[in-house]
Write an enzyme that holds these catalytic residues in place. Structure first.
Site, mmCIF file in Angstrom:
data_model
loop_
_atom_site.group_PDB
_atom_site.id
_atom_site.type_symbol
_atom_site.label_atom_id
_atom_site.label_comp_id
_atom_site.label_asym_id
_atom_site.label_seq_id
_atom_site.Cartn_x
_atom_site.Cartn_y
_atom_site.Cartn_z
ATOM 1 C CG ASP A 138 -2.437 1.027 0.914
ATOM 2 O OD1 ASP A 138 -2.108 1.719 0.322
ATOM 3 O OD2 ASP A 138 -2.331 1.361 2.395
ATOM 4 C CG ASN A 157 -7.897 -1.823 -4.359
ATOM 5 O OD1 ASN A 157 -7.179 -2.599 -4.443
ATOM 6 N ND2 ASN A 157 -8.566 -1.173 -3.977
ATOM 7 C CD GLU A 216 3.472 -12.837 15.514
ATOM 8 O OE1 GLU A 216 3.637 -11.577 16.838
ATOM 9 O OE2 GLU A 216 3.629 -13.587 16.171
HETATM 10 C C1 IPE Z 1 -5.219 -2.718 0.030
HETATM 11 O O1 IPE Z 1 -4.938 -1.053 0.072
HETATM 12 C C2 IPE Z 1 -5.293 -3.204 -1.493
HETATM 13 C C3 IPE Z 1 -4.214 -3.403 -1.911
HETATM 14 C C4 IPE Z 1 -3.387 -3.165 -1.337
HETATM 15 C C5 IPE Z 1 -3.796 -4.399 -3.221
HETATM 16 P P1 IPE Z 1 -6.511 -0.165 0.156
HETATM 17 O O2 IPE Z 1 -5.850 1.621 -0.284
HETATM 18 O O3 IPE Z 1 -7.454 0.037 -1.470
HETATM 19 O O4 IPE Z 1 -6.423 0.154 0.991
HETATM 20 P P2 IPE Z 1 -7.795 0.720 1.649
HETATM 21 O O5 IPE Z 1 -8.669 0.569 1.255
HETATM 22 O O6 IPE Z 1 -6.779 2.023 2.080
HETATM 23 O O7 IPE Z 1 -8.636 -0.250 2.910
HETATM 24 C C1 IPE Z 2 -2.024 0.400 -2.963
HETATM 25 O O1 IPE Z 2 -1.657 1.766 -2.672
HETATM 26 C C2 IPE Z 2 -2.182 0.105 -4.289
HETATM 27 C C3 IPE Z 2 -3.370 -0.864 -4.566
HETATM 28 C C4 IPE Z 2 -4.717 -0.608 -3.279
HETATM 29 C C5 IPE Z 2 -3.804 -1.441 -5.736
HETATM 30 P P1 IPE Z 2 -2.371 2.608 -3.136
HETATM 31 O O2 IPE Z 2 -3.130 2.651 -4.390
HETATM 32 O O3 IPE Z 2 -3.889 2.138 -2.572
HETATM 33 O O4 IPE Z 2 -2.119 3.754 -2.241
HETATM 34 P P2 IPE Z 2 -2.445 4.722 -1.617
HETATM 35 O O5 IPE Z 2 -2.406 3.911 -0.395
HETATM 36 O O6 IPE Z 2 -4.291 5.808 -1.734
HETATM 37 O O7 IPE Z 2 -1.155 5.649 -0.983
HETATM 38 MG MG MG Z 3 -3.979 2.491 -0.197
#
Ligand code: IPE
Ligand code: IPE
Ligand code: MG
Length: 228
Positions: A15, A63, A195
């Protein structure tokens, strides 16, 4: 790293791509591009460190609710990633599996995925599971439905052996980059006794040293599994 206990199965919630890009004044897709680039070095380093199985959260079932342009770009990057790494995965004795629902994926992406899974199916040294259109709740529901269809009893053991990650075993360590303190529907059943390791480092910046820190932290944990 010497004298460390290495987790057999590690899950990573990758993330922070969007925030990484925004901090540089770029659009979110720029972050996804660098996020995708980061996968290779972390996979290599994890397997080199002795991790047997790795499950990477690439795209959640939730997503799809993002803007279409971002979803399209993520799907394009995923296809590119699979195409590029299939050869490497196959030649380095890694078994690739893509976990999550298939129905929502495009036919050409499914083709690339099944090709990689087929070509690597006899590989034994490591498991690389990419969670794409994945949700832990959806996975549990799917497993239970399959058990019902097959007329099998629903027990902890039958659920465990029906999970997408069954060959990798339960997940010992879940790492989440990007600073959020939640699981976001990742590996809910197999992670019952994982963990957890959270870091503020954004995914594109999560390098070998950061992975070592997570592995070292795991090594210092006392896993009691309810015992004393
Ligand atoms: C979790 O990240 C999913 C992935 C890293 C693929 P998100 O950015 O989608 O999670 P939330 O929405 O902050 O919970
Ligand atoms: C994780 O990064 C990738 C996916 C969820 C596909 P994000 O796109 O969620 O990035 P942030 O959390 O908005 O920074
Ligand atoms: Mg994210």
């Amino acid at each position: 790293m010497d004298n460390v206990k290495i987790p057999s199965h590690v899950g990573i919630i990758m993330d922070g791509n969007g925030r990484w890009a925004e901090a540089k004044g770029k659009n979110r897709s720029y972050g996804h591009k660098f996020g995708a680039k980061n996968v290779d070095r972390i996979v290599s380093h994890a397997f080199k460190s002795g991790v047997k199985s790795l499950t990477l959260y690439a795209f959640s079932a939730e997503n799809w609710a993002r803007p279409k342009a971002e979803v399209d770009e993520l799907m394009r990057l995923l296809k590119e990633y699979f195409k590029k790494f299939i050869k490497k995965v196959v030649s380095s004795d890694v078994r690739l599996r893509v976990i999550g629902g298939r129905d929502e994926l495009s036919a050409d992406l499914i083709k690339v995925i099944t090709d990689g899974e087929e070509k690597s199916k006899d590989n034994k040294t490591n498991n690389l599971n990419i969670a794409l259109n994945y949700g832990g709740r959806q996975e549990i529901a799917r497993v239970v439905n399959n058990l019902i269809k097959e007329g099998k009893e629903i027990t902890d053991q039958t659920i465990l052996s029906g999970l997408d990650t069954a060959d990798s075993g339960e997940v010992d360590l879940i790492i989440r980059t990007g600073g959020e303190l939640r699981l976001s529907n990742f590996l809910l059943y197999q992670g019952a006794y994982s963990e957890l390791y959270f870091t503020d480092v954004l995914w594109p910046d999560f390098d070998e040293i950061e992975l070592d820190k997570a592995l070292e932290s795991f090594s210092n944990r006392k896993r009691r599994f309810g015992k004393v």
